[in-house]
Structures are given as C-alpha cells and as structure tokens.
Write an enzyme that holds these catalytic residues in place. Structure first.
Site, PDB file in Angstrom:
ATOM      1  N   ASN A 160      14.492  11.157   7.490  1.00 22.18           N
ATOM      2  CA  ASN A 160      15.874  11.011   7.961  1.00 22.18           C
ATOM      3  C   ASN A 160      16.044  11.043   9.475  1.00 22.18           C
ATOM      4  OD1 ASN A 160      15.132  13.722   7.833  1.00 22.18           O
ATOM      5  ND2 ASN A 160      17.184  14.432   7.291  1.00 22.18           N
ATOM      6  N   ARG A 168       9.624  17.129  17.554  1.00 19.56           N
ATOM      7  CA  ARG A 168       9.913  18.565  17.427  1.00 19.56           C
ATOM      8  C   ARG A 168       8.692  19.333  16.939  1.00 19.56           C
ATOM      9  NH1 ARG A 168      15.345  20.149  14.296  1.00 19.56           N
ATOM     10  NH2 ARG A 168      14.036  20.388  12.452  1.00 19.56           N
ATOM     11  N   LYS A 183       1.528  13.283   9.302  1.00 16.17           N
ATOM     12  CA  LYS A 183       1.767  12.413   8.153  1.00 16.17           C
ATOM     13  C   LYS A 183       3.262  12.151   8.060  1.00 16.17           C
ATOM     14  CE  LYS A 183       2.989  12.959   4.216  1.00 16.17           C
ATOM     15  NZ  LYS A 183       3.866  11.751   4.256  1.00 16.17           N
ATOM     16  N   GLY A 237      11.265  19.083   4.829  1.00 12.19           N
ATOM     17  CA  GLY A 237      11.575  18.336   3.618  1.00 12.19           C
ATOM     18  C   GLY A 237      12.257  19.222   2.596  1.00 12.19           C
ATOM     19  N   GLU A 259      10.726  23.909   7.257  1.00 14.16           N
ATOM     20  CA  GLU A 259      12.148  23.620   7.459  1.00 14.16           C
ATOM     21  C   GLU A 259      12.590  22.866   6.213  1.00 14.16           C
ATOM     22  OE1 GLU A 259      15.416  22.135   7.755  1.00 14.16           O
ATOM     23  OE2 GLU A 259      14.570  20.651   9.131  1.00 14.16           O
ATOM     24  N   LEU A 260      13.297  23.579   5.323  1.00 15.72           N
ATOM     25  CA  LEU A 260      13.535  23.080   3.977  1.00 15.72           C
ATOM     26  C   LEU A 260      14.998  22.716   3.761  1.00 15.72           C
ATOM     27  CD1 LEU A 260      11.165  25.634   2.186  1.00 15.72           C
ATOM     28  CD2 LEU A 260      10.615  23.377   3.135  1.00 15.72           C
ATOM     29  N   CYS A 293      19.667  17.821   6.746  1.00 12.08           N
ATOM     30  CA  CYS A 293      19.662  19.165   6.160  1.00 12.08           C
ATOM     31  C   CYS A 293      20.742  20.034   6.792  1.00 12.08           C
ATOM     32  CB  CYS A 293      18.295  19.811   6.323  1.00 12.08           C
ATOM     33  SG  CYS A 293      17.724  19.887   8.021  1.00 12.08           S
ATOM     34  N   GLU A 390      22.228  19.764  -2.457  1.00 16.95           N
ATOM     35  CA  GLU A 390      22.428  18.987  -1.232  1.00 16.95           C
ATOM     36  C   GLU A 390      22.935  17.603  -1.594  1.00 16.95           C
ATOM     37  OE1 GLU A 390      19.906  19.442   2.698  1.00 16.95           O
ATOM     38  OE2 GLU A 390      18.580  19.392   0.958  1.00 16.95           O
ATOM     39  N   GLU A 467      11.738  25.978  15.056  1.00 13.49           N
ATOM     40  CA  GLU A 467      11.313  24.849  15.874  1.00 13.49           C
ATOM     41  C   GLU A 467      12.265  24.710  17.046  1.00 13.49           C
ATOM     42  OE1 GLU A 467       9.013  21.936  12.800  1.00 13.49           O
ATOM     43  OE2 GLU A 467      11.187  21.689  12.907  1.00 13.49           O
TER      44      GLU A 467
END
Length: 486
Positions: A160, A168, A183, A237, A259-260, A293, A390, A467
């Site tokens: 996204n 970052r 990746k 993700g 970071e979910l 997110c 979400e 981050e």
C-alpha cells in the site's frame, strides 16, 4: 498507456538485485505486475525461488562485516545521496507508484516526499549512534555501553505504500551498519526495484542491499528466516501473517519488528470544531483510498454532533472523483485488486443488513478496474463486521456515543492498538485520551500524523517495535556492555 509510462516501465529492471547485480530467477520464472485501474499487465519481472532467496542472503552475509566496519559518515552520505537522487526524480517515482498501486498522482507525490525523508533522517542518525561510559556504583570498575549492528536483516514490505515502507526499513538498517534482503509485496514490487537503482547509483557497495521479488512469499522467506546467519526480521502487513512470522523467528530468536493491522478509532467529542473534525476525517479515512493501517476505521461521534458531522462528510464525499490515478482531478483511485473490492463490499453489505443507514456511495461503479465508491454509513450497529475488521477501503462508518467513558470503551474494544484520532477543544480531555486510549500513536485534532522524525508503531496485536524517529535505528542495533576493572 502513454509513451512516458511505457518508457518509465522499460527503465525499471525486471530482475532480482543480488550482490550488486541484476540477475534472473534461478528457475527463469516470471510474475506479472498489474495496473489495478485497468487490469492490464504493466511488466513481467523475475519470480524468485527459495534458492534465489538464499543467494540474496549469501550476498548480504558476505557484505556484512565490511559494511558494519564502514564509517558512519560514509553510510550516512550514501543515504543522503540516495535521498538527493530520489528527490530529483520524484516525478518518476510518483508515476511508478500510481501505475502499480493505483493511488492518485498527487498522493504518490506526497509519498515520495514522506518516503525520501527517511533517507535524509537516518543519514543524520547514522553519525549519532552512541553509548555511555561511567564508573560502576561499587567504584571497582568502568562501565562501557556500546551499540553494534545486529547483522543481516530480512525486510518484508507491503503493497500500500511501496516507497515509504521500503525506505522506512532500509534507511535505519543501513544507517546502523546492517546489510539487508528486501522482499517487496508481489502486487507492487516495481517501486522497490526502482529504489535499488538509486542506491546503486549513490555508491552503495555490492551485497549491502538485495531485492528479491516473488509470487510465493512464504516459500522464499521461510528458508531465509530459518538460516542462522539472519539476525533480524522486519515485517509490515497483516496481524495473521505477522503471528506466523514471529513463530518462525522464534526458532533462531531473531530480533523482530512487526507493524501489523489496525482498527483506528476516530473520536469526535461534542465540543470539537466541526470543520476541523471533518477535514481530519477526510484525511484519516480517504488518504490512500482508505488502504492504510493508520486509516480511521471506526468513527465514534458524540450524539449531539453526529448528524451535522455525517451530513458534512457526505457532502465532501460527493465531490470526489473516481478514476485512474494518472487522470487530472482524480482523488479516489482503484483498490489494489478485485478481492479487495469484494471484501469492502461484504463489510458494507453486512452493516446495512444489520440496520446501518447508507448516506453516500456503497456500490461498485460500472467501470473497468478495481473501484469502489467512497461511502458513508451511519447508525452502524454493534457487532457489525465493519467495526471489528480493517476496512482497507474508502468507507466511513459512524457510531454514536453519549459519555466520555462510553467513547473510551468503544475505542479500546479491539485487539488492535496502532493509532487513534481525537477531536476536542478541551485540552484536559485531550490529555486524558493520551493516557486512556490503548494505541501506540494518537492524533489530537489532526487526521495525519506520520513523520520520519517520530516513532511509528502500535501496541497489542498491532505489532512490536518502532520505525522512524530516534527509536527507529535502535531496532537494528544490539547493546553491548563491557566492564573494565580499575
């Protein structure tokens, strides 16, 4: 497709970047990258195998000692050089993001500015890695605390924000002295490949940055994570995938940054300035087509102001223009693919079936591409899926409250805890919300709060670590204590 678009796509290497060289997949496989606004193939690129992933880790491991020993000033200058190159070529980077992800060109241009700032910020942090020195309490020796790079890192980025999520992670890792295997997401890998060309041009040594693109993330990432040479895993993700990666990382006790998912509450108190709240809502909900997110997910609005708030946001939504992100005047592009459209529509249908009221949008437009109308619904019943999951789309869902206690309870009623937004003119209430809302970040009377100089991250099942900011580089450093006797 325009001549400019074709030329840009042709300039992006469609290969893997391993050991400073552009190489094909060992198996010769390719994957297609699509334009979500048209469904057409943009480019076919190398599709990495697990063996390719290990080749990338081989290169990162071989370069690790030399890069860790490289002077911080040199590391910082390479990051700054990459920042300068990206800034000069911002139009190219923005167009590439719009082509593969779909966001309006103006938003892509904003992401270039934001993403580039991580390169500049961590170029400055590279020379500020410090420790401490002092006498122990017993007076028998000297304590030295120093920081060392953790070692080779695997960085897994989402689709996204193709540029900002890469910079970052890459920038603090390189600033700290770590080599990396990146990746990128299968859906938006071109921006990361483009970024690799800039790092190479800026003089980054071979093997420090490696990029592998693949259609089978789990198969390629698994052997890398299991390899004892890897010492750090950073992932952005979904929470579901993050849990699996944490379990895999536990085998070798890897340092992890996660970071979910998020389920951000957007609370509007009765004393809020309506215009400010509406402006914040537009930014917090519809930026990136709601695919963030940090996007506001649950609009918790005081009953006294709920009707005018809903009317005002619906009026603003009515002015939006859908279309391909490259078209002038477009502010709502496509969602990333048809599956994303299906999910958003299911959430809207569930809320409406339960008794919610549709104020604006709520349908798929009859056009080619993965589009969904910007939508406003009110009176969303408790238990609706749209309040628990979400949304990741341009849907603004409103629930009402009467008391501050009720607002806090509604906001905290989720497994997630990434970000919250609060709108109130009462400073004391604002301070109470800082303490009472279970989120790692909070925007007070603002709808966008991400900044390279600030620590980004959440609590609960929204992740681990931070981050950005001064905190970001420490995710890639290990602390070493040495005692020297008197």
């Amino acid at each position: 497709m325009t001549t400019t678009e074709s030329a840009l796509l042709d300039a992006v290497p469609g290969l893997l970047f391993i050991g400073g060289e552009w190489v094909p997949s060992e198996a010769g496989r390719t994957l297609d990258v699509f334009d979500p606004a048209t469904g057409r193939v943009l480019k076919s690129i190398a599709d990495a195998t697990p063996a390719d992933g290990i080749r990338a880790l081989d290169a990162a491991a071989a370069a690790a000692d030399d890069w860790a020993a490289t002077a911080p000033r040199v590391r910082g200058e390479i990051l700054r050089g990459t920042f300068d190159l990206l800034t000069r070529r911002s139009d190219e980077a923005a167009l590439l993001m719009t082509l593969e992800m779909g966001k309006p060109l103006a938003e892509s241009a904003g992401e270039v500015v934001y993403g580039a700032e991580f390169l500049r910020w961590f170029s400055e942090e590279a020379v500020r890695i410090s420790g401490r020195f002092g006498q122990n309490p017993e007076g028998t020796g000297q304590i030295i605390v120093s920081q060392r790079p953790v070692g080779p890192a695997l960085l897994i980025t989402p689709w996204n924000f193709p540029l900002a999520m890469a910079t970052r992670k890459i920038a603090p890792a390189l600033a700290a002295g770590c080599t990396v295997v990146v990746k990128p997401a299968e859906l938006t890998p071109l921006t990361t490949l483009y970024l690799a060309t800039l790092f190479r041009e800026a003089g980054l040594p071979a093997g420090v940055l490696n990029v592998i693109t693949t259609s089978n993330s789990a198969a390629v990432s698994g052997p890398i994570i299991a390899d004892p040479r890897l010492r750090k895993l950073s992932f952005t993700g979904s929470t579901a995938v993050g849990r699996k990666l944490i379990a895999q990382a536990a085998e070798n006790v890897l340092r992890t940054s996660m970071e979910l998912g998020g389920n951000a509450p957007f609370i509007v108190f009765g004393d809020a300035d309506l215009d400010t709240a509406v402006q914040g809502a537009m930014a917090a909900k519809f930026r990136n087509i709601g695919q963030a997110c940090t996007a506001a997910n649950r609009f918790i609005v005081h009953r006294s102001i709920a009707a005018p708030f809903a009317e005002a946001v619906a009026e603003r939504v009515g002015t939006f223009t859908l279309g391909r992100g490259t078209e002038p005047g477009v502010n709502i592009g496509p969602l990333i693919n048809d599956s994303a459209v299906d999910k958003v529509d299911e959430l809207v249908r569930d809320a409406l079936d339960r008794g919610a009221r549709l104020v604006a949008g709520g349908h798929r437009p009859e056009r080619i591409g993965s589009f969904y109308e910007p939508t406003v619904i009110t009176n969303t019943p408790a238990g609706s899926d749209i309040l628990r999951e979400e949304i990741f789309g341009p849907v603004l869902s409103i629930v009402e409250f009467d008391t501050e206690e009720e607002a806090v309870a509604l906001a905290n009623d989720t497994q997630y805890g990434l970000v919250s937004y609060v709108f109130t003119e009462n400073l004391a209430r604002g301070h109470r919300m800082i303490e009472r809302l279970d989120t790692g970040m909070m925007g007070l009377n603002v709808g966008v709060l991400s900044n390279a100089a600030a620590p980004f991250g959440g609590v609960k099942q929204s992740g681990l670590g931070r981050e950005g900011g001064a905190e970001g580089i420490h995710e890639y450093l290990s602390t070493k204590y040495t005692l020297i006797p008197n």
